[in-house]
Write a protein that holds these residues in place. Structure first.
Motif, PDB file in Angstrom:
ATOM      1  N   GLN E  26       6.416  27.167  64.628  1.00  0.00           N
ATOM      2  CA  GLN E  26       5.883  27.971  63.528  1.00  0.00           C
ATOM      3  C   GLN E  26       4.398  27.789  63.284  1.00  0.00           C
ATOM      4  OE1 GLN E  26       8.134  27.986  60.035  1.00  0.00           O
ATOM      5  NE2 GLN E  26      10.000  28.542  61.095  1.00  0.00           N
ATOM      6  N   GLY E  27       3.830  26.819  63.951  1.00  0.00           N
ATOM      7  CA  GLY E  27       2.407  26.644  63.704  1.00  0.00           C
ATOM      8  C   GLY E  27       1.697  26.064  64.891  1.00  0.00           C
ATOM      9  N   MET E  28       0.434  26.384  65.015  1.00  0.00           N
ATOM     10  CA  MET E  28      -0.383  25.795  66.074  1.00  0.00           C
ATOM     11  C   MET E  28      -1.849  26.092  65.749  1.00  0.00           C
ATOM     12  SD  MET E  28       0.624  28.531  69.009  1.00  0.00           S
ATOM     13  CE  MET E  28       2.197  28.947  68.288  1.00  0.00           C
ATOM     14  N   LEU E  61      -5.109  24.448  72.774  1.00  0.00           N
ATOM     15  CA  LEU E  61      -4.095  24.772  71.785  1.00  0.00           C
ATOM     16  C   LEU E  61      -3.424  23.473  71.362  1.00  0.00           C
ATOM     17  CD1 LEU E  61      -2.902  27.391  70.596  1.00  0.00           C
ATOM     18  CD2 LEU E  61      -1.111  27.222  72.292  1.00  0.00           C
ATOM     19  N   GLU E  62      -3.414  23.232  70.077  1.00  0.00           N
ATOM     20  CA  GLU E  62      -2.785  22.014  69.594  1.00  0.00           C
ATOM     21  C   GLU E  62      -1.502  22.361  68.855  1.00  0.00           C
ATOM     22  OE1 GLU E  62      -6.922  19.509  68.903  1.00  0.00           O
ATOM     23  OE2 GLU E  62      -5.528  19.785  67.241  1.00  0.00           O
ATOM     24  N   VAL E  63      -0.432  21.780  69.309  1.00  0.00           N
ATOM     25  CA  VAL E  63       0.851  22.028  68.662  1.00  0.00           C
ATOM     26  C   VAL E  63       1.463  20.688  68.278  1.00  0.00           C
ATOM     27  CG1 VAL E  63       3.077  23.159  68.845  1.00  0.00           C
ATOM     28  CG2 VAL E  63       1.167  23.945  70.249  1.00  0.00           C
ATOM     29  N   VAL E  64       1.744  20.527  67.039  1.00  0.00           N
ATOM     30  CA  VAL E  64       2.442  19.329  66.611  1.00  0.00           C
ATOM     31  C   VAL E  64       3.915  19.681  66.474  1.00  0.00           C
ATOM     32  CG1 VAL E  64       2.743  17.705  64.732  1.00  0.00           C
ATOM     33  CG2 VAL E  64       0.453  18.365  65.469  1.00  0.00           C
ATOM     34  N   CYS E  65       4.758  18.861  67.060  1.00  0.00           N
ATOM     35  CA  CYS E  65       6.175  19.223  67.020  1.00  0.00           C
ATOM     36  C   CYS E  65       7.040  17.972  66.942  1.00  0.00           C
ATOM     37  CB  CYS E  65       6.540  20.047  68.247  1.00  0.00           C
ATOM     38  SG  CYS E  65       6.240  19.191  69.782  1.00  0.00           S
ATOM     39  N   ILE E 100       1.485  15.918  57.313  1.00  0.00           N
ATOM     40  CA  ILE E 100       1.640  16.248  55.898  1.00  0.00           C
ATOM     41  C   ILE E 100       1.224  17.692  55.678  1.00  0.00           C
ATOM     42  CG2 ILE E 100       0.946  15.634  53.544  1.00  0.00           C
ATOM     43  CD1 ILE E 100      -0.133  12.967  55.091  1.00  0.00           C
ATOM     44  N   ARG E 101       2.004  18.418  54.920  1.00  0.00           N
ATOM     45  CA  ARG E 101       1.616  19.784  54.571  1.00  0.00           C
ATOM     46  C   ARG E 101       0.792  19.707  53.291  1.00  0.00           C
ATOM     47  NH1 ARG E 101       6.237  22.997  54.950  1.00  0.00           N
ATOM     48  NH2 ARG E 101       5.321  23.976  56.789  1.00  0.00           N
ATOM     49  N   ILE E 102      -0.400  20.165  53.359  1.00  0.00           N
ATOM     50  CA  ILE E 102      -1.296  20.011  52.216  1.00  0.00           C
ATOM     51  C   ILE E 102      -0.772  20.746  50.985  1.00  0.00           C
ATOM     52  CG2 ILE E 102      -3.611  20.571  51.351  1.00  0.00           C
ATOM     53  CD1 ILE E 102      -4.680  20.038  54.143  1.00  0.00           C
ATOM     54  N   ARG E 103      -0.266  21.933  51.211  1.00  0.00           N
ATOM     55  CA  ARG E 103       0.209  22.746  50.096  1.00  0.00           C
ATOM     56  C   ARG E 103       1.237  22.037  49.224  1.00  0.00           C
ATOM     57  NH1 ARG E 103       4.415  26.756  50.904  1.00  0.00           N
ATOM     58  NH2 ARG E 103       3.978  26.538  53.114  1.00  0.00           N
ATOM     59  N   THR E 104       2.178  21.355  49.919  1.00  0.00           N
ATOM     60  CA  THR E 104       3.313  20.800  49.186  1.00  0.00           C
ATOM     61  C   THR E 104       3.344  19.288  49.196  1.00  0.00           C
ATOM     62  OG1 THR E 104       4.578  20.860  51.216  1.00  0.00           O
ATOM     63  CG2 THR E 104       4.752  22.776  49.777  1.00  0.00           C
TER      64      THR E 104
ATOM     65  N   ALA F   6      -7.350  16.808  59.629  1.00  0.00           N
ATOM     66  CA  ALA F   6      -6.908  17.710  58.573  1.00  0.00           C
ATOM     67  C   ALA F   6      -7.361  19.124  58.896  1.00  0.00           C
ATOM     68  CB  ALA F   6      -7.482  17.279  57.236  1.00  0.00           C
ATOM     69  N   ILE F   7      -6.385  19.995  58.931  1.00  0.00           N
ATOM     70  CA  ILE F   7      -6.716  21.407  59.138  1.00  0.00           C
ATOM     71  C   ILE F   7      -6.758  22.040  57.758  1.00  0.00           C
ATOM     72  CG2 ILE F   7      -5.861  23.571  60.076  1.00  0.00           C
ATOM     73  CD1 ILE F   7      -4.579  21.565  62.260  1.00  0.00           C
ATOM     74  N   ILE F   8      -7.923  22.483  57.361  1.00  0.00           N
ATOM     75  CA  ILE F   8      -8.072  22.963  55.980  1.00  0.00           C
ATOM     76  C   ILE F   8      -8.727  24.341  55.951  1.00  0.00           C
ATOM     77  CG2 ILE F   8      -8.242  20.646  55.009  1.00  0.00           C
ATOM     78  CD1 ILE F   8     -11.265  20.962  54.972  1.00  0.00           C
ATOM     79  N   GLY F  37       0.240  30.135  61.725  1.00  0.00           N
ATOM     80  CA  GLY F  37       1.231  29.446  60.904  1.00  0.00           C
ATOM     81  C   GLY F  37       1.933  30.405  59.971  1.00  0.00           C
ATOM     82  N   ARG F  38       2.438  29.837  58.900  1.00  0.00           N
ATOM     83  CA  ARG F  38       3.157  30.686  57.942  1.00  0.00           C
ATOM     84  C   ARG F  38       2.222  31.703  57.312  1.00  0.00           C
ATOM     85  NH1 ARG F  38       5.408  26.191  58.084  1.00  0.00           N
ATOM     86  NH2 ARG F  38       7.674  25.975  58.310  1.00  0.00           N
ATOM     87  N   GLN F  39       1.015  31.233  57.065  1.00  0.00           N
ATOM     88  CA  GLN F  39       0.035  32.172  56.514  1.00  0.00           C
ATOM     89  C   GLN F  39      -0.210  33.255  57.556  1.00  0.00           C
ATOM     90  OE1 GLN F  39      -3.913  30.654  56.235  1.00  0.00           O
ATOM     91  NE2 GLN F  39      -4.675  32.375  55.054  1.00  0.00           N
ATOM     92  N   PRO F  57      -9.042  31.787  60.672  1.00  0.00           N
ATOM     93  CA  PRO F  57     -10.056  30.744  60.807  1.00  0.00           C
ATOM     94  C   PRO F  57      -9.792  29.565  59.882  1.00  0.00           C
ATOM     95  CG  PRO F  57     -11.032  32.790  59.954  1.00  0.00           C
ATOM     96  CD  PRO F  57      -9.593  33.054  60.168  1.00  0.00           C
ATOM     97  N   LYS F  58      -9.869  28.398  60.423  1.00  0.00           N
ATOM     98  CA  LYS F  58      -9.694  27.165  59.654  1.00  0.00           C
ATOM     99  C   LYS F  58     -10.749  26.160  60.117  1.00  0.00           C
ATOM    100  CE  LYS F  58      -5.692  28.317  57.719  1.00  0.00           C
ATOM    101  NZ  LYS F  58      -5.566  28.426  56.276  1.00  0.00           N
ATOM    102  N   VAL F  59     -10.846  25.091  59.399  1.00  0.00           N
ATOM    103  CA  VAL F  59     -11.689  23.996  59.865  1.00  0.00           C
ATOM    104  C   VAL F  59     -10.810  22.791  60.087  1.00  0.00           C
ATOM    105  CG1 VAL F  59     -13.565  22.433  59.288  1.00  0.00           C
ATOM    106  CG2 VAL F  59     -13.648  24.788  58.549  1.00  0.00           C
ATOM    107  N   GLN F  85      -1.417  27.673  47.796  1.00  0.00           N
ATOM    108  CA  GLN F  85      -1.046  28.923  48.493  1.00  0.00           C
ATOM    109  C   GLN F  85      -0.735  28.623  49.949  1.00  0.00           C
ATOM    110  OE1 GLN F  85      -3.335  32.366  46.990  1.00  0.00           O
ATOM    111  NE2 GLN F  85      -1.593  31.697  45.780  1.00  0.00           N
ATOM    112  N   ILE F  86       0.107  29.455  50.521  1.00  0.00           N
ATOM    113  CA  ILE F  86       0.430  29.269  51.933  1.00  0.00           C
ATOM    114  C   ILE F  86      -0.858  29.304  52.752  1.00  0.00           C
ATOM    115  CG2 ILE F  86       1.485  30.398  53.922  1.00  0.00           C
ATOM    116  CD1 ILE F  86       3.771  31.190  52.227  1.00  0.00           C
ATOM    117  N   GLY F  87      -0.971  28.320  53.649  1.00  0.00           N
ATOM    118  CA  GLY F  87      -2.151  28.295  54.497  1.00  0.00           C
ATOM    119  C   GLY F  87      -3.132  27.198  54.143  1.00  0.00           C
ATOM    120  N   ASP F  88      -2.698  26.303  53.234  1.00  0.00           N
ATOM    121  CA  ASP F  88      -3.600  25.213  52.875  1.00  0.00           C
ATOM    122  C   ASP F  88      -3.868  24.273  54.036  1.00  0.00           C
ATOM    123  OD1 ASP F  88      -4.107  26.006  50.368  1.00  0.00           O
ATOM    124  OD2 ASP F  88      -2.811  24.568  49.359  1.00  0.00           O
TER     125      ASP F  88
END
Ligand code: ADP
Ligand code: ADP
Ligand code: ADP
Lengths: 112, 478, 478, 478, 112, 112
Positions: E26-28, E61-65, E100-104, F6-8, F37-39, F57-59, F85-88
């Protein structure tokens, strides 16, 4: 296997690459990054509004290598990238679980 | 859905001529006869083809056509690049879109009613022009079926076809609103911008233009504005200030860094503006005569002096001359010489440039940061201040050698003409500022309550390129 | 090695004048006398220096010289930036190279034989011009040693030197092939492109140009093409379609995303094209007269209307007006007004622009995606469709006030001139399409079997910048 | 602090007219009467307003005003983009700043004393002009209170106002120094650059300009330089070589890769230079006559031939035609045709272009790499070599049909005029080289010992954008 | 948890992303990089000065899984990114201590 | 030693940098990345051809720190970069074998 990540000055990239290649390193990957550290950025002024740029442009060079050549790689980078001035950068070393060559599927040291 | 109001408005606008254009063509015939300057409308046999060689000065016409093209060139690519380089990358298309869309929108407004309100005549001291030129009636080439003459007639304005005059002036009607866009860059709603510009152009620009340049009120006072110091620069500069105040600062203004994303564009745009400004100022002589040459030279020297002065001040104060400083100085010099170009001698232009860059430098740095408003690209600081200064300096440096305004007596303060002109210029400046500020405020006040001025926070954060236009400026994928 | 065929060809081409130029100079002398419009070739003493002041209208000449420069400006930087921004980053130099190289190549072809085939004369209804102007003979200034007059002679074309006419028309000979390049962008072999353009220019452009503009077949029908709706836009648009079909789609077309890599270039290029188009259309009056002003105005208003219409359609349909939409609309309006600019009144230009943007919008979106061809930068959709529409609208809107084609009777459908002109225009359009399609097909068919049209898959994947030219557009190393 | 010397110098410079301008205005009145070409200074009633319609040819004036704008356009955006694209990203603003600042600086020098030293007259064989035109005295419009005539007078130069002449020539005074900047790109101190250019312009450019174009020494020899092959290109090219030698190579030259950071700018800049060059060369006819058309055509064809030749040589030698090659060829062709444009026929221009591209190709590749100097952007290789070649080719191809220099006898070698002109041209070339090399060397020698020529190693490494101007060209932060 | 870093050809990015997404990833994160390796760069010539570009543009491409899907991820990349020509790139696998998911603020596998 | 990646969101970079600097972190490195990702990305339409941009785009901010300050670093990022929000974005933590300062050759925590 180890992954060596070296954050170096831009204009050292060619030198470091050549030095590593001479040491027999056959592959590496470079990324444009911006670094924040002791080396202060600069401030730019646009119509009186000052704007501090704390990040300075750097290059991150990633070299994956066998444990045996790690020391050589680190030393080579250390010597070639050094200017002695603040901002020369860092070398980070971490373990790598595996490496695979996409073309052939080879694994481990063979993949490098 | 929520942009539908403008969409509808625009389509309506576009549909208008569909209905009227043919009428115009029909109506034009009888009306054309009454145009004072028709070409050869007597002394020719019937059924003569358009022959305007006798009255059109091809040199003048060539020059003003070129000048028209140059003034359009100022808006885009000139101003578009100048402004575009100064915003953040995520808003570059927002700026370009405003410039290009306005090139379309204002041109259509101009041919429908703008030119008529500006230059329709109206007698001494009038506030707006009359409707003789609506839909370019009596401006475009007409056909005459009268008793003395049957054939095409070319309505004239001096030695050039009135169409050329309409074109040249129409380009000013594009760049003036485009200049304002610098004030609310990076946060203005596109639909509101379009509606605002149509109204502002009609209610602010057109009357000012008429009052200065078509024998209206200010002209009857004796106020002088050669190429638009008041009509273009004070009006856009003051409107910009009001816009900046009413729309509010950009998110993160003062805290987040917002450096220009591409100063190379700004520098290139500056050079293009300089180039185009020759058309703007020297073209305002409406002839390729000595006055045009003099205005051209004054323009060039003022720009040159500004280009030197601003970075030299920076050099002295901050230790480094900057490219943006040189560009800003050039534009300040150009804006400031605009009202004066055809009244003062080129060497005085050097002084104008120096003063312009100095004043605008302090307006853009000290003044703005002290007052804290976010006139994002310094429209007021450069065009507003530059225009005001230029109008006043006209009263000081105006020389009878360039334009003999006083039947051979000295004109400006410096050559011994006294304070008369300076006083009039001051009054005209105040009048322009008042009118602009009042109307701009009212328009924005209404629009804020109806359409809204500003994009949402999310849209602003994402950048106007994606949120308003669904595009990106630079896509570096392979 | 494998590009040697063209290398040799080019060198040959370049060597040709080396051999002939002096002959030309020699030959020119006697021939010059027979030029009908030489300046002052009688009534002067012997040994007079070139004195052309009597016949050249400096205003007209100034205007057409400027117009020539403007038309060149359209190809590069205008079209180069417009197209360049639309391709992917790896192919930007490929596009720029095509434009710049064609500026060189077509100009040389033009002076060697192109101008002569186009404008050499040839009598009513002829298909190509004769060879009087080969190597610019009778075009460049000549020296007359005749009995009545010794001195330099300036061959004239109306009120301007024929050299000026040659230059102006020569710029059209550059941009027409350059337009086609949009169809096969990102995949065409450079050597084949060069050879194709030389042949296409000679076999398609030159005859069309002659037939419309030098009293040839189509002119004798009464077909009207003011500034190149058929000669330039239909021809390049249809050729582009054939090119796109024969060279095939880009690798990954339809599956991989291929967004424009730099819309800022496209927007800037659009503004430059608009600016240059004034030279293109208003210059086609070949004089700085009222007709030039009228064509200028019609051009501007059509562009303006197009600039509004396209994004408004997008706004209505997709919710967002785009910059590329505004740019596309402007170009559609400009292409469409091209044949009409000097026949219809400026207000009708507004309608032309609206119709152009609407039709081209649907051609570029629905039509193209339905048919599935990869006309990469929409040359057919904009120039082809725009040109066809413009030719027909000329028949509808043409007005005797602008050009009195019918001895004082109404001309176009709308002003009551009936279907005559419209019918002729339709025939001319069909003729142009047929001729273009046939020759383009044959040329490409031959070239495909000899030189090959397309780069290898690897080269295409790597991008033309590196594979064909060994350079990169942007190198952001420190 | 350490830049203070220039800062002071600049401010001084700017202050100068403040003191003198009014004097000039005062003084101008009596002096004006002595100007031979005043407009209508007799046979008119007193108190007549400026009426110059009788003598100014509006077509000529329109053309030269446009040409002036075009030549300014060459410096920026043209040259600025051309050069800017060739340097590394960190120095792009350094290049743009040099161009834009010089636009300001040289213009001010020009109006203060430059024009007078160049065109002040001084009699046959003189080395510099006299001071009649200091501070634009007798150039700007003047006021005459004399007994026969009261009113404004327009000093004339042929059929155009002297102001127009001053403007046109002033643009050359900007681009010549700007060209030199290519030699010391990426390492020159900004303050030294500014001082050097003021001195170089005064001591090298002005005398050369006077000697060729204002009846000075070289003109009295009969040397011909139509639009600046020697005055502009040899002088800047040779100065560039000396600069490159004296300032030394860039750090890392020969070892580090220094590819152009943005070839798209270079290509766009090339097209803009080409466009502007029409003003440069065809404008040098100082009239919109047949000669202007001929010079325009020769310029265009030479550029075209150069554009083809250079990449074809690369194609043959290295297998790939490059964009930079096409651009370099175009500029080589343009530089080389400059002295010849108004003397040779357009078809000969094709040959000039081929030879120019060939010679410059070898100068920029073999010669430079063999000698090892770092003329970073090949100013000598293209402008120096191109200019020298062009001066000589003028002696070979000059044709009486274009300019009848010999009272009707053949002029150049090819048309049978013998070696006379060629010999004179050779002498003039040598003289120009000598004078330029000597003065440039002396100036740099002094400046090196006083202000220093070069930035510090750290500054050079960091890039001039940040170290000298405190700005960055591209900031891609969101 | 594992971090998979794949250095692949530019034009394979979309394919790989789609293939991974189909496999439920779901993410990369993708970065533009420049690689040095067996695949030779090219040389560019600017006015006769040759300039060897040893680095070729690649995408990392970086994928964490989670450890469980590692094999699937590696295989998917291997298949989709392969052309069989030199320069297809590498896959590097390393251990990750935490995500860690920053959002949650969610941690570990939940964060992905 | 740990490496925190950290991907922000772009516009959080300055805040996060300042917050970390206030916590005593003396160095970090930022890279422009594009995240999937989800975003959801967005879709752009160019002349009717829709083009889905799945990457936003992210950093990526890389901070190498001692094990002791890890928690502080993670918390700081978590707090400053969060919008809810989704995408943090994500924070990935991995072990680092060694760090070396190129200028001085210092190793381990001293190098930071
Ligand atoms: N803790 C860290 N984590 C990640 N990168 C770092 C860290 N500290 C420094 N760097 C990187 O190293 C570069 C050089 O560090 P700096 O402190 O400026 O100089 P020096 O290494 O000579 O002391 C920085 O620009 C940054 O990119
Ligand atoms: N030892 C390595 N460390 C880091 N990256 C590497 C290494 N070796 C190769 N790479 C990356 O992998 C890419 C492809 O490697 P290359 O040797 O050219 O082809 P292949 O993997 O097909 O043998 C290189 O461009 C580089 O980015
Ligand atoms: N498995 C993953 N591996 C690497 N990066 C990831 C992964 N998942 C997400 N990311 C990165 O984190 C960003 C944010 O993730 P997203 O799923 O959009 O939002 P959220 O983290 O709020 O759920 C993505 O744009 C991507 O760059």
């Amino acid at each position: 296997m180890k992954k060596v990540e070296a954050i170096i000055r831009h204009f050292k990239l060619e030198d470091v690459k050549n030095a590593l290649a001479e040491e027999g390193i056959q592959g590496m990957t470079a990324v444009e990054v911006r670094g924040f550290g002791r080396q202060k950025g600069h401030s730019e002024t646009y119509r009186g509004t000052e704007y501090a740029v704390d990040f300075v442009p750097k290059v991150k060079l990633e070299v994956v290598c066998g444990d045996d050549v790690l020391q050589k790689v680190v030393d080579t980078i250390l010597h070639t990238a050094q200017t002695g001035q603040i901002g020369d950068g860092k070398i980070f070393v971490s373990d790598l679980a595996n490496a695979i060559r996409i073309r052939t599927g080879e694994m481990g040291n063979d993949a490098l | 859905m929520r942009h539908f109001s403008l969409a509808a408005f625009c389509l309506l606008l576009l549909a208008a001529p569909f209905v009227n254009a043919q009428e115009a063509n029909e109506d034009a015939r009888p009306a054309q006869i009454s145009i004072p300057v028709v070409t050869d409308d007597a002394g020719q046999d019937e059924k003569v083809m358009t022959d305007d060689a006798g009255t059109i000065d091809t040199g003048d016409n060539a020059w003003i056509l070129v000048a028209s093209a140059l003034v359009l060139f100022m808006t885009a690519p000139g101003l578009a690049m100048f402004y575009g380089g100064l915003v953040r990358r995520k808003n570059i298309l927002g700026v370009l879109m405003q410039c290009i869309f306005l090139m379309g929108l204002m041109s259509i407004v101009w041919c429908l009613w703008g030119y008529s309100i500006c230059f329709g005549g109206g007698g001494d001291g009038s506030l707006v022009g009359n409707f003789d030129f609506l839909l370019l009636e009596n401006v475009q080439l007409g056909w005459n079926d009268g008793p003395n003459f049957t054939g095409a007639v070319v309505p004239m304005e001096g030695s050039i076809p009135r169409l050329t005059h309409m074109l040249f002036q129409g380009m000013f009607f594009i760049i003036t609103p485009a200049l304002i866009c610098g004030a609310f860059a990076e946060r203005m709603k596109f639909s509101t911008m379009a509606v605002f510009m149509v109204l502002w152009g009609t209610l602010v620009y057109c009357p000012l233009c008429h009052m200065f340049w078509d024998g209206g009120l200010l002209a009857s006072w004796g106020a002088q504005d050669f190429a638009g110091g008041a009509v273009v620069h004070i009006s856009s500069g003051c409107a910009a200030l009001i816009c900046a105040l009413m729309i509010g600062n950009r998110l993160g203004h003062g805290s987040d860094p917002m450096p220009p994303h591409n100063l190379t564009y700004t520098a290139i745009g500056t050079a293009m503006l300089w180039f185009g400004w020759f058309g703007f100022n020297a073209g305002s002589a409406l002839s390729a005569n000595g006055l045009a040459a003099s205005a051209f030279a004054a323009t060039h020297l003022s720009a040159a002096a500004g280009t030197l002065t601003w970075p030299c001040i920076e050099w002295y104060k901050d230790g480094k001359p900057t490219v943006l400083g040189a560009c800003s100085g050039a534009i300040a010099g150009l804006a400031c010489i605009t009202p004066a170009a055809g009244f003062i001698s080129p060497m005085s232009g050097v002084l104008v440039g120096i003063l312009a860059a100095t004043c605008c430098y302090f307006a853009c740095t000290s003044l703005k940061s002290r007052l804290g408003y976010d006139d994002s690209l310094d429209v007021f600081g450069i065009h507003g201040i530059g225009g005001i200064l230029g109008m006043l300096l006209t009263g000081i440096f105006a020389s009878r050698a360039v334009q003999d305004l006083n039947d051979g007596s000295p004109v400006g303060l410096v050559e011994g003409g006294g304070y008369d002109l300076l006083g009039i210029q001051l009054m005209a400046v105040l009048f322009t500022i008042l009118l602009t500020v009042a109307f701009t405020f009212i328009l924005l006040w209404i629009l804020e309550r109806t359409m809204g001025l500003r994009v949402s926070q999310d849209e602003e954060m994402e950048g106007l390129d994606l949120s308003l236009h669904g595009e990106e400026g630079y896509i570096n994928l392979p």
